[in-house]
Each structure stands twice: as C-alpha cells, then as structure tokens.
Design a protein around this motif. Structure first.
Motif, short mmCIF file in Angstrom:
data_model
loop_
_atom_site.label_atom_id
_atom_site.label_comp_id
_atom_site.label_asym_id
_atom_site.label_seq_id
_atom_site.Cartn_x
_atom_site.Cartn_y
_atom_site.Cartn_z
N ALA A 48 -0.60 -25.83 68.49
CA ALA A 48 -0.59 -24.50 68.01
C ALA A 48 -0.25 -24.64 66.58
CB ALA A 48 0.23 -23.61 68.77
N GLU A 49 0.81 -25.37 66.29
CA GLU A 49 1.47 -25.55 65.05
C GLU A 49 0.30 -26.18 64.11
OE1 GLU A 49 4.40 -28.37 62.64
OE2 GLU A 49 5.32 -27.06 64.51
N GLN A 50 -0.19 -26.98 64.33
CA GLN A 50 -1.27 -27.90 63.50
C GLN A 50 -2.74 -26.99 63.38
OE1 GLN A 50 -1.64 -31.78 65.27
NE2 GLN A 50 0.28 -32.48 64.27
N VAL A 51 -3.14 -26.26 64.53
CA VAL A 51 -4.01 -25.28 64.36
C VAL A 51 -4.12 -24.15 63.50
CG1 VAL A 51 -5.65 -24.20 65.90
CG2 VAL A 51 -5.07 -26.46 66.54
N GLY A 52 -2.71 -23.53 63.63
CA GLY A 52 -2.42 -22.52 62.76
C GLY A 52 -2.63 -21.25 63.70
N ILE A 53 -2.43 -21.16 65.05
CA ILE A 53 -2.45 -20.14 66.03
C ILE A 53 -1.03 -19.96 66.47
CG2 ILE A 53 -4.96 -20.01 65.99
CD1 ILE A 53 -4.69 -21.13 68.68
N SER A 54 -0.73 -18.86 67.11
CA SER A 54 0.52 -18.67 68.02
C SER A 54 0.33 -19.37 69.37
CB SER A 54 0.78 -17.27 68.51
OG SER A 54 -0.22 -16.69 69.22
N THR A 55 1.65 -19.68 69.85
CA THR A 55 1.71 -20.60 71.01
C THR A 55 1.09 -19.74 72.08
OG1 THR A 55 3.83 -20.01 71.33
CG2 THR A 55 3.55 -22.23 70.38
N VAL A 56 1.16 -18.32 71.95
CA VAL A 56 0.72 -17.25 73.01
C VAL A 56 -0.71 -16.97 73.03
CG1 VAL A 56 0.54 -14.85 73.87
CG2 VAL A 56 3.00 -16.03 72.95
N ASN A 57 -1.42 -17.44 71.96
CA ASN A 57 -2.95 -17.40 71.92
C ASN A 57 -3.52 -18.84 72.62
OD1 ASN A 57 -3.11 -14.66 70.90
ND2 ASN A 57 -3.25 -15.23 68.94
N LEU A 58 -2.90 -19.94 72.09
CA LEU A 58 -3.23 -21.18 72.45
C LEU A 58 -2.95 -21.23 73.98
CD1 LEU A 58 -4.48 -23.82 71.75
CD2 LEU A 58 -2.31 -24.63 71.23
N SER A 59 -1.67 -21.05 74.47
CA SER A 59 -1.76 -20.78 75.88
C SER A 59 -2.73 -19.95 76.71
CB SER A 59 -0.20 -20.30 76.31
OG SER A 59 -0.01 -20.14 77.65
N ASN A 60 -3.23 -18.86 76.12
CA ASN A 60 -4.24 -18.22 76.79
C ASN A 60 -5.54 -18.81 76.70
OD1 ASN A 60 -2.54 -15.95 77.33
ND2 ASN A 60 -2.90 -14.71 75.50
N LEU A 61 -5.81 -19.40 75.88
CA LEU A 61 -6.97 -20.20 75.73
C LEU A 61 -6.73 -21.34 76.94
CD1 LEU A 61 -7.68 -21.07 72.15
CD2 LEU A 61 -9.10 -20.08 73.47
N LYS A 62 -5.74 -22.04 76.67
CA LYS A 62 -5.40 -23.08 77.47
C LYS A 62 -5.74 -22.73 79.13
CE LYS A 62 -1.87 -26.72 78.84
NZ LYS A 62 -0.53 -26.88 78.78
N THR A 63 -5.29 -21.52 79.56
CA THR A 63 -5.24 -21.21 80.78
C THR A 63 -6.75 -20.23 81.02
OG1 THR A 63 -4.03 -19.26 80.19
CG2 THR A 63 -2.91 -20.92 81.15
N GLY A 64 -7.36 -20.16 80.06
CA GLY A 64 -8.71 -19.52 80.44
C GLY A 64 -8.76 -17.96 80.50
#
Length: 69
Positions: free
Chosen positions: A22-38
């Motif tokens: 999330a840090e390296q991509v520049g998005i929040s961990t919440v948004n990345l978590s939502n992507l990860k879990t579909g």
C-alpha cells in the motif's frame, strides 16, 4: 462476478505485506485490503499499473476471468 482478484497469491509469492505494498503503490491499506479480498467492483488502471510495477508482474497475474454459472 466473472473476474477474480488473485492479488493475495501474488503478494505471497513476492513475500510483501499489505502495508508495504500500500505504501509503495500510494493507496490506503483499507483500499488495498478491499482489492485483495475482492470486495471492489472496479480498479483504476493507474492503480493496477502501480501494483504491477511494484510486484513486477502482469495484470493477468492478478486478474483471472471465469464464466459465471
């Protein structure tokens, strides 16, 4: 949904944590978590581009198409 996100598998293969990606991509961990879990209906191409750059992968490594039954 016919598109399945395989981000968790690619992250595990690359041994990268959710927080670090999330840090390296520049998005929040919440948004990345939502992507990860579909739990998302869409992804921006710029976000997909950044994820693929950081993980050194192709979009097809993260996205999988299956027919709805």
């Amino acid at each position: 949904m016919a598109i399945i996100l395989r981000l968790d598998r690619v992250m595990a293969d690359r041994k990268i944590s959710l927080n670090r990606l999330a840090e390296q991509v520049g998005i929040s961990t919440v948004n990345l978590s939502n992507l990860k879990t579909g739990k998302v209906k869409a992804i921006r191409f710029s976000t997909l581009n950044s994820i693929c750059t950081v993980l050194n992968c192709q979009p097809g490594d993260i996205l999988e198409f299956t027919l709805d039954e």
